[in-house]
Motif scaffolding. Structure first.
Motif, PDB file in Angstrom:
ATOM      1  N   MET A 402       0.815  -1.223   0.000  1.00 31.06           N
ATOM      2  CA  MET A 402       0.000   0.000   0.000  1.00 31.06           C
ATOM      3  C   MET A 402       0.846   1.269   0.000  1.00 31.06           C
ATOM      4  SD  MET A 402      -3.076  -0.973   2.667  1.00 31.06           S
ATOM      5  CE  MET A 402      -1.946  -1.282   4.038  1.00 31.06           C
ATOM      6  N   LYS A 403       2.181   1.094   0.088  1.00 34.99           N
ATOM      7  CA  LYS A 403       3.110   2.223   0.206  1.00 34.99           C
ATOM      8  C   LYS A 403       2.800   3.039   1.472  1.00 34.99           C
ATOM      9  CE  LYS A 403       4.234   2.674  -4.716  1.00 34.99           C
ATOM     10  NZ  LYS A 403       3.861   1.290  -5.043  1.00 34.99           N
ATOM     11  N   LYS A 404       2.576   2.293   2.555  1.00 35.90           N
ATOM     12  CA  LYS A 404       2.260   2.915   3.839  1.00 35.90           C
ATOM     13  C   LYS A 404       3.179   2.388   4.938  1.00 35.90           C
ATOM     14  CE  LYS A 404      -2.564   4.041   2.854  1.00 35.90           C
ATOM     15  NZ  LYS A 404      -3.945   4.069   3.384  1.00 35.90           N
ATOM     16  N   GLU A 405       4.441   2.170   4.581  1.00 33.73           N
ATOM     17  CA  GLU A 405       5.407   1.695   5.571  1.00 33.73           C
ATOM     18  C   GLU A 405       5.653   2.706   6.685  1.00 33.73           C
ATOM     19  OE1 GLU A 405       8.962  -0.554   3.858  1.00 33.73           O
ATOM     20  OE2 GLU A 405       8.105   0.464   2.113  1.00 33.73           O
ATOM     21  N   ASP A 406       5.360   3.977   6.416  1.00 33.32           N
ATOM     22  CA  ASP A 406       5.541   4.982   7.456  1.00 33.32           C
ATOM     23  C   ASP A 406       4.443   4.916   8.509  1.00 33.32           C
ATOM     24  OD1 ASP A 406       3.650   5.783   5.563  1.00 33.32           O
ATOM     25  OD2 ASP A 406       3.971   7.910   5.974  1.00 33.32           O
ATOM     26  N   GLN A 407       3.374   4.145   8.241  1.00 32.92           N
ATOM     27  CA  GLN A 407       2.257   4.058   9.176  1.00 32.92           C
ATOM     28  C   GLN A 407       2.095   2.677   9.796  1.00 32.92           C
ATOM     29  OE1 GLN A 407      -1.498   5.836   7.655  1.00 32.92           O
ATOM     30  NE2 GLN A 407      -0.302   6.430   5.864  1.00 32.92           N
ATOM     31  N   PHE A 408       2.309   1.638   9.010  1.00 35.67           N
ATOM     32  CA  PHE A 408       1.938   0.288   9.431  1.00 35.67           C
ATOM     33  C   PHE A 408       3.070  -0.705   9.153  1.00 35.67           C
ATOM     34  CE2 PHE A 408      -1.984   2.332   7.693  1.00 35.67           C
ATOM     35  CZ  PHE A 408      -2.684   2.467   8.891  1.00 35.67           C
ATOM     36  N   GLY A 409       2.866  -1.938   9.608  1.00 38.03           N
ATOM     37  CA  GLY A 409       3.698  -3.050   9.179  1.00 38.03           C
ATOM     38  C   GLY A 409       4.787  -3.473  10.122  1.00 38.03           C
ATOM     39  N   SER A 410       5.189  -2.614  11.061  1.00 34.22           N
ATOM     40  CA  SER A 410       6.230  -2.981  12.018  1.00 34.22           C
ATOM     41  C   SER A 410       6.047  -2.144  13.273  1.00 34.22           C
ATOM     42  CB  SER A 410       7.631  -2.756  11.420  1.00 34.22           C
ATOM     43  OG  SER A 410       7.791  -1.400  11.026  1.00 34.22           O
ATOM     44  N   ILE A 411       6.756  -2.526  14.327  1.00 32.71           N
ATOM     45  CA  ILE A 411       6.611  -1.852  15.618  1.00 32.71           C
ATOM     46  C   ILE A 411       7.776  -0.893  15.793  1.00 32.71           C
ATOM     47  CG2 ILE A 411       6.340  -2.177  18.102  1.00 32.71           C
ATOM     48  CD1 ILE A 411       5.394  -5.046  17.493  1.00 32.71           C
ATOM     49  N   GLU A 412       7.532   0.375  15.514  1.00 28.06           N
ATOM     50  CA  GLU A 412       8.568   1.399  15.574  1.00 28.06           C
ATOM     51  C   GLU A 412       7.950   2.713  16.033  1.00 28.06           C
ATOM     52  OE1 GLU A 412      10.721   1.691  11.874  1.00 28.06           O
ATOM     53  OE2 GLU A 412      10.354  -0.423  11.446  1.00 28.06           O
ATOM     54  N   PRO A 413       8.710   3.556  16.718  1.00 25.59           N
ATOM     55  CA  PRO A 413       8.206   4.870  17.100  1.00 25.59           C
ATOM     56  C   PRO A 413       7.754   5.664  15.884  1.00 25.59           C
ATOM     57  CG  PRO A 413      10.241   4.395  18.273  1.00 25.59           C
ATOM     58  CD  PRO A 413      10.072   3.308  17.249  1.00 25.59           C
ATOM     59  N   GLY A 414       6.628   6.330  16.024  1.00 25.85           N
ATOM     60  CA  GLY A 414       6.086   7.139  14.947  1.00 25.85           C
ATOM     61  C   GLY A 414       5.032   6.435  14.123  1.00 25.85           C
ATOM     62  N   LYS A 415       4.895   5.127  14.300  1.00 24.09           N
ATOM     63  CA  LYS A 415       3.912   4.379  13.515  1.00 24.09           C
ATOM     64  C   LYS A 415       2.587   4.252  14.277  1.00 24.09           C
ATOM     65  CE  LYS A 415       7.022   1.922  10.472  1.00 24.09           C
ATOM     66  NZ  LYS A 415       7.260   0.697   9.693  1.00 24.09           N
ATOM     67  N   THR A 416       1.542   3.953  13.535  1.00 21.60           N
ATOM     68  CA  THR A 416       0.221   3.791  14.122  1.00 21.60           C
ATOM     69  C   THR A 416       0.241   2.658  15.147  1.00 21.60           C
ATOM     70  OG1 THR A 416      -0.854   4.580  12.117  1.00 21.60           O
ATOM     71  CG2 THR A 416      -2.212   3.302  13.636  1.00 21.60           C
ATOM     72  N   ALA A 417      -0.342   2.921  16.293  1.00 20.07           N
ATOM     73  CA  ALA A 417      -0.324   1.955  17.393  1.00 20.07           C
ATOM     74  C   ALA A 417      -1.464   0.959  17.248  1.00 20.07           C
ATOM     75  CB  ALA A 417      -0.395   2.670  18.734  1.00 20.07           C
TER      76      ALA A 417
END
Length: 584
Positions: A402-417
């Protein structure tokens, strides 16, 4: 082709600095999942004793070890448990049943979905609900209305007969704001290519069924981003692919021939094309298996049927005469042959670099919303994927796709919880994705007890009698006026044991109209517009009933309301023009 993952070193550096800088002071956050084993779905690494801090709907910090917290923080104890990103089901039909399926999705850790038959009226309503936190619904990536050939397979699809009609339909759907276009089986090559050209020109993806008359290789080279159900793989791997296409021999109707002409060299070549052209596979193996074992006792006695409405079960479970007819048994034989032949090819395709998305395709037979995503992951492993690779198809891969790696897909600061807390490690066995202890949806926690309560509420609601049945009996016994007065009181009563559904009331209205009781039909369908004022379909049905009673101006008003609610609703304009012509 190797998948290239995007890393965020600055985020990790900031998090590390803040960890050190704030070591001594109590940490103030909205929510902390403490002392948990954090799974990196990129690499399969497990980091023990991590504490994930969440503020609002975002992961704000990841601390090493236990954290001293301020009194205001809510704590979920993750000791001995495993944290993964929220799961995505990348092939669903959610919008027509979202009220029933939202709890089932959430209770199963599904925090995101790809809607494969979009309705922008409903989509915008759900997006507003997400923005205002008024409904617990997964994040949604939505398709257009299905664009098919003529006559279209499913009522409500857009049927196009040539390239010009295909371009027009594609442009209209893009202008409505869809995330991607959905193409279907009966499109001609000219229509398919026209949709592809519009999509590529506008920068909007297109996905769906590989049409019967083209090869999956052609679909890939035209820029199709995902192919569903493994349609086209057998034909694309046939040693007689070109001659079969030229003769119009369809893959779905000729499984025996496709298997008999399978060529390993052609399959290897196909995989290279899929990798080079970046065509993702959404195989919906659980749907394919359901078709292969339709009527099997393991399915017809599945305990999860307790969460499915009766009308769906009636669709899924055929009577013995229909099930055991020669044509049904032959179809089932072919489906079984196709499923078992294709299943090991999934692992081979993955090992050659073809990329996969997990999708269930509910509510097809024996696809249980939420539950069946876990079934899909298990079948992927059975087909040859590793536990990690299967887990990626429902976490990391959807974000990349979806080209939404900045929001979803892994557990990192700044991503959707949006996260899932598991009792056991899914990298040991993929079935451990079912051991859900808590789900976090955009920062909102639901622990095990709340999730179990959701499921129990759905189960109890399914068992409730329907308002439509009560209305029908009451009209016969008490008359229309008394029934409508009593209905208002019954709906407003907190102790009501009846289930209120738009489709039920709508169906009752049409039943009354067919019986000749137009007065009752009009009243019932009018009531449905008041009960479900955001549904264009209620106004359309009410308008149709008004036409039966020759209330033309009022019918026109309701067609206009339906059209205002749903820009893709074309029947309203047709009917308004017809009424205007008649009144002239």
């Amino acid at each position: 082709m190797n998948i290239r993952y995007r890393y965020y070193p600055r985020l990790f550096l900031v998090a590390f600095i803040l960890q050190i800088a704030g070591c001594g002071a109590p940490k103030s956050h909205d929510l902390i999942i403490s002392n948990v084993n954090l799974i990196d779905v990129r690499t399969g690494a497990v980091s023990p004793n991590q504490s994930v801090a969440i503020d609002a709907d975002t992961i704000s910090m990841i601390y090493q070890g236990k954290v001293e917290t301020a009194d205001s923080a809510r704590i979920i104890n993750g000791t001995g448990k495993y944290l993964i990103p929220g799961l995505w089901d990348m092939h669903v039909h959610h919008q027509r049943s979202y009220q029933k399926t939202n709890p089932l999705l959430l209770a199963n850790g599904v925090t995101g979905i790809r809607e494969m038959w979009g309705n922008m009226e409903i989509h915008r309503m759900l997006q507003r609900a997400i923005a205002t936190d008024s409904l617990d619904v997964p994040d949604i990536y939505t398709a257009s209305v299905i664009i098919d050939g003529k006559p279209e397979i499913w009522p409500g699809s857009i049927g196009v007969g040539n390239a010009e009609e295909a371009r027009k339909a594609a442009l209209e759907q893009i202008e409505s704001g869809v995330d991607f276009l959905k193409v279907y089986s009966l499109l001609s090559k000219e229509a398919f290519d026209a949709i592809a050209e519009v999509a590529n020109e506008k920068g909007v993806p297109f996905a769906g069924h590989v049409p019967d008359v083209i090869s999956i290789q052609h679909a890939a080279k035209m820029g199709m981003v995902s192919a569903e159900h493994l349609f086209g793989v057998l034909l694309g791997s046939s040693s007689k692919k070109d001659s079969l296409l030229e003769a119009g021999v369809g893959e779905y109707q000729n499984i025996d021939l496709m298997v008999d002409t399978f060529s390993q060299a052609q399959f290897d070549s196909l995989c290279s094309v899929l990798v080079e052209e970046e065509l993702w596979m959404s195989p919906t193996l659980i749907t394919n298996k359901g078709a292969a074992y339709f009527g099997d006792p393991d399915y017809t006695s599945d305990e999860r049927l307790a969460y499915m409405p009766s009308e769906m079960i009636q669709w899924w479970i055929w009577d013995s005469v229909a099930l055991h007819s020669p044509s049904s048994q032959e179809r089932i034989r072919q489906e079984q042959k196709s499923f078992h032949f294709l299943l090991p090819l999934v692992g081979q395709m993955h090992s050659r670099g073809v990329r996969f998305l997990a999708g269930s395709d509910y509510p097809n037979p024996y696809c249980f919303p939420g539950f069946s995503l876990h079934d899909e992951l298990a079948i992927m492993v059975e087909g040859g994927m590793s536990n990690l690779a299967a887990l990626q198809t429902a976490t990391l891969n959807p974000a990349i796709f979806m080209k939404k790696e900045d929001q979803f897909g892994s557990i990192e600061p700044g991503k959707t919880a949006s996260l899932v807390l598991l009792a056991k490690n899914p990298l040991d066995t993929i079935e451990n994705t079912k051991t859900i202890e808590a789900v976090i949806l955009r920062g909102k926690p639901f622990e095990k007890e709340a999730l179990e309560e959701m499921l129990e509420t759905v189960r109890k609601d399914i068992q409730k009698p329907r308002y439509s049945a009560w209305i029908k009996k009451s009209i016969k016994r008490n008359g229309l006026e008394l029934t409508m007065d009593s209905l208002d009181l019954l709906i407003s009563s907190e102790s009501s044991t009846y289930l209120l559904e738009e489709a039920d009331i709508n169906a009752l209205g049409y039943e009354l109209a067919r019986s000749g009781d137009f007065k009752s039909a009009v009243k019932i369908l009018e009531k449905n517009t008041l009960l479900f004022p955001e549904s264009y379909n209620t106004y359309d049905s009410y308008a149709e009933a008004l036409l039966y009673t020759q209330q033309f101006e009022k019918a026109k008003e309701n067609y206009q309301k339906a059209s205002a609610l749903n820009p893709n609703y074309t029947n309203g304009k047709v009917m308004i023009d017809s009424i205007n012509s008649m009144l002239q």
